[in-house]
Design an enzyme around this catalytic site. Sequence first.
Site, mmCIF file in Angstrom:
data_model
loop_
_atom_site.group_PDB
_atom_site.id
_atom_site.type_symbol
_atom_site.label_atom_id
_atom_site.label_comp_id
_atom_site.label_asym_id
_atom_site.label_seq_id
_atom_site.Cartn_x
_atom_site.Cartn_y
_atom_site.Cartn_z
ATOM 1 N N ARG A 33 0.846 -1.202 0.000
ATOM 2 C CA ARG A 33 0.000 0.000 0.000
ATOM 3 C C ARG A 33 0.877 1.247 0.000
ATOM 4 O O ARG A 33 1.867 1.309 0.737
ATOM 5 C CB ARG A 33 -0.940 0.001 1.213
ATOM 6 C CG ARG A 33 -1.911 -1.159 1.154
ATOM 7 C CD ARG A 33 -3.138 -1.020 2.022
ATOM 8 N NE ARG A 33 -3.852 -2.308 1.970
ATOM 9 C CZ ARG A 33 -4.681 -2.674 0.986
ATOM 10 N NH1 ARG A 33 -4.944 -1.839 -0.004
ATOM 11 N NH2 ARG A 33 -5.255 -3.870 0.984
ATOM 12 N N ASP A 34 0.505 2.203 -0.863
ATOM 13 C CA ASP A 34 1.252 3.462 -0.920
ATOM 14 C C ASP A 34 1.114 4.191 0.416
ATOM 15 O O ASP A 34 0.024 4.269 0.988
ATOM 16 C CB ASP A 34 0.734 4.333 -2.075
ATOM 17 C CG ASP A 34 1.716 5.433 -2.436
ATOM 18 O OD1 ASP A 34 2.282 5.372 -3.539
ATOM 19 O OD2 ASP A 34 1.922 6.348 -1.615
ATOM 20 N N ILE A 35 2.216 4.740 0.881
ATOM 21 C CA ILE A 35 2.223 5.415 2.186
ATOM 22 C C ILE A 35 1.419 6.725 2.149
ATOM 23 O O ILE A 35 0.986 7.219 3.179
ATOM 24 C CB ILE A 35 3.690 5.660 2.620
ATOM 25 C CG1 ILE A 35 3.808 5.764 4.129
ATOM 26 C CG2 ILE A 35 4.301 6.867 1.923
ATOM 27 C CD1 ILE A 35 5.249 5.695 4.641
ATOM 28 N N VAL A 100 10.843 7.753 -6.729
ATOM 29 C CA VAL A 100 11.578 6.558 -6.310
ATOM 30 C C VAL A 100 12.061 5.864 -7.581
ATOM 31 O O VAL A 100 11.249 5.479 -8.443
ATOM 32 C CB VAL A 100 10.694 5.605 -5.473
ATOM 33 C CG1 VAL A 100 11.490 4.363 -5.080
ATOM 34 C CG2 VAL A 100 10.173 6.312 -4.226
ATOM 35 N N HIS A 104 7.903 1.052 -10.802
ATOM 36 C CA HIS A 104 6.724 0.617 -10.055
ATOM 37 C C HIS A 104 5.464 1.064 -10.785
ATOM 38 O O HIS A 104 5.405 2.160 -11.336
ATOM 39 C CB HIS A 104 6.727 1.179 -8.631
ATOM 40 C CG HIS A 104 6.971 2.655 -8.555
ATOM 41 N ND1 HIS A 104 8.232 3.200 -8.660
ATOM 42 C CD2 HIS A 104 6.122 3.703 -8.412
ATOM 43 C CE1 HIS A 104 8.155 4.517 -8.563
ATOM 44 N NE2 HIS A 104 6.873 4.852 -8.426
ATOM 45 N N HIS A 106 1.732 2.254 -10.200
ATOM 46 C CA HIS A 106 0.734 2.718 -9.239
ATOM 47 C C HIS A 106 -0.591 2.111 -9.671
ATOM 48 O O HIS A 106 -0.958 2.192 -10.848
ATOM 49 C CB HIS A 106 0.566 4.239 -9.296
ATOM 50 C CG HIS A 106 1.743 5.012 -8.815
ATOM 51 N ND1 HIS A 106 1.844 5.493 -7.538
ATOM 52 C CD2 HIS A 106 2.869 5.415 -9.458
ATOM 53 C CE1 HIS A 106 2.978 6.161 -7.408
ATOM 54 N NE2 HIS A 106 3.626 6.131 -8.553
HETATM 55 P P1 AMP Z 1 6.663 7.991 -7.856
HETATM 56 O O1 AMP Z 1 6.497 9.408 -7.401
HETATM 57 O O2 AMP Z 1 5.893 7.623 -9.093
HETATM 58 O O3 AMP Z 1 8.122 7.600 -7.932
HETATM 59 O O4 AMP Z 1 5.992 7.103 -6.716
HETATM 60 C C1 AMP Z 1 6.613 6.789 -5.519
HETATM 61 C C2 AMP Z 1 5.511 6.406 -4.555
HETATM 62 O O5 AMP Z 1 6.079 5.732 -3.456
HETATM 63 C C3 AMP Z 1 4.737 7.610 -3.998
HETATM 64 O O6 AMP Z 1 3.353 7.484 -4.322
HETATM 65 C C4 AMP Z 1 4.995 7.531 -2.496
HETATM 66 O O7 AMP Z 1 3.892 7.933 -1.725
HETATM 67 C C5 AMP Z 1 5.327 6.062 -2.319
HETATM 68 N N1 AMP Z 1 6.151 5.768 -1.149
HETATM 69 C C6 AMP Z 1 7.256 6.435 -0.739
HETATM 70 N N2 AMP Z 1 7.756 5.857 0.362
HETATM 71 C C7 AMP Z 1 6.957 4.800 0.652
HETATM 72 C C8 AMP Z 1 6.950 3.811 1.680
HETATM 73 N N3 AMP Z 1 7.880 3.774 2.643
HETATM 74 N N4 AMP Z 1 5.967 2.885 1.674
HETATM 75 C C9 AMP Z 1 5.017 2.915 0.708
HETATM 76 N N5 AMP Z 1 4.976 3.804 -0.287
HETATM 77 C C10 AMP Z 1 5.932 4.739 -0.322
#
Ligand code: AMP
Length: 118
Positions: A33-35, A100, A104, A106
Amino acid sequence: MADGSQDCLFCKILAGEIPADIVYESDTAIAFRDIKPQAPTHLVIIPRRHIATINDIGDTDQAIVGSLFSATSAIARKEGIADDGYRVVMNCNAAAGQTVFHIHLHMLGGRALGWPPG
Ligand code: AMP
Ligand code: ZN
């Protein structure tokens, strides 16, 4: 390794060094799950292999990348959003908002989603 995986947040989640709410695991991919969820259902689906961006996907990665999509359909059914519908997004580099650098998907669902996106 000098492939960036040592500083990668998602590699740390894969290694169990950072906790996450993991909802799916296979030999090649996991989902959690996205944080900072942007929809009632917001999952992040990642390959176990560290690949920084879409631009770094190579010919030998086809099966791994394909497995992200088979994971997506299985998770959508499990989350109960398959029939209503959902969106799958992969951001690449700065202009798309990638933060990140481990590829990935979404997966966003549980509400109506506008188009075009911002
Ligand atoms: P992006 O901006 O497309 O690279 O997406 C990175 C996603 O990772 C964002 O939606 C963040 O909210 C999510 N994210 C960052 N850190 C964490 C974490 N520790 N656990 C879960 N999701 C995370
Ligand atoms: Zn990584």
